[in-house]
Design a protein around this motif. Sequence first.
Motif, short mmCIF file in Angstrom:
data_model
loop_
_atom_site.label_atom_id
_atom_site.label_comp_id
_atom_site.label_asym_id
_atom_site.label_seq_id
_atom_site.Cartn_x
_atom_site.Cartn_y
_atom_site.Cartn_z
N PRO A 10 0.82 -1.22 0.00
CA PRO A 10 0.00 0.00 0.00
C PRO A 10 0.85 1.27 0.00
N GLU A 11 2.00 1.22 0.66
CA GLU A 11 2.89 2.38 0.69
C GLU A 11 3.39 2.71 -0.71
N LYS A 13 1.95 1.86 -3.58
CA LYS A 13 0.82 2.32 -4.39
C LYS A 13 0.52 3.79 -4.13
N SER A 14 0.53 4.17 -2.85
CA SER A 14 0.23 5.57 -2.53
C SER A 14 1.33 6.49 -3.01
N LYS A 15 2.56 6.03 -2.93
CA LYS A 15 3.69 6.83 -3.41
C LYS A 15 3.56 7.10 -4.91
N ALA A 17 0.75 6.86 -6.75
CA ALA A 17 -0.46 7.64 -7.01
C ALA A 17 -0.24 9.12 -6.69
N LEU A 18 0.46 9.39 -5.60
CA LEU A 18 0.75 10.80 -5.26
C LEU A 18 1.68 11.44 -6.29
N TRP A 44 -4.60 3.36 -9.70
CA TRP A 44 -4.27 3.74 -8.32
C TRP A 44 -4.58 5.21 -8.06
N LYS A 45 -4.36 6.05 -9.04
CA LYS A 45 -4.65 7.48 -8.90
C LYS A 45 -6.16 7.69 -8.70
N LEU A 48 -7.14 6.50 -5.24
CA LEU A 48 -6.74 7.47 -4.22
C LEU A 48 -7.71 8.64 -4.18
N SER A 52 -10.07 8.82 -0.77
CA SER A 52 -9.27 9.63 0.15
C SER A 52 -10.10 10.16 1.33
N VAL A 55 -9.96 8.38 4.90
CA VAL A 55 -8.87 8.65 5.84
C VAL A 55 -9.34 9.62 6.91
#
Length: 93
Positions: A10-11, A13-15, A17-18, A44-45, A48, A52, A55
């Motif tokens: 997940p880390e 993927k988020s990296k 996507a960001l 992934w984008k 997110l 989002s 969260v």
Amino acid sequence: MSRKRRNHSPEFKSKVALAALKGDQTLSELSQRYGINSNLIVKWKKLLLTQSSEVFASGKGLAPDREAEIQSLQAKIGQLTMENDFLSKALDH
């Protein structure tokens, strides 16, 4: 010749996507940089962007349904521990 399917954390993927959200690099540049297909980056984008809000759903950073799931799992762990202790004592006798 088949490639083994990779599981991304997940880390990671988020990296990715960001990085895609920033817009500093094109999809093909990101694809080459991270060694993944550009379709995954787009997926992934979108994920997110659509999820989002979860969260911030509660003060702890978890959505309420996730908190209920965690409590349910903790109760199950407690039940299994008690059953395990009971059975181990019964086997000792």
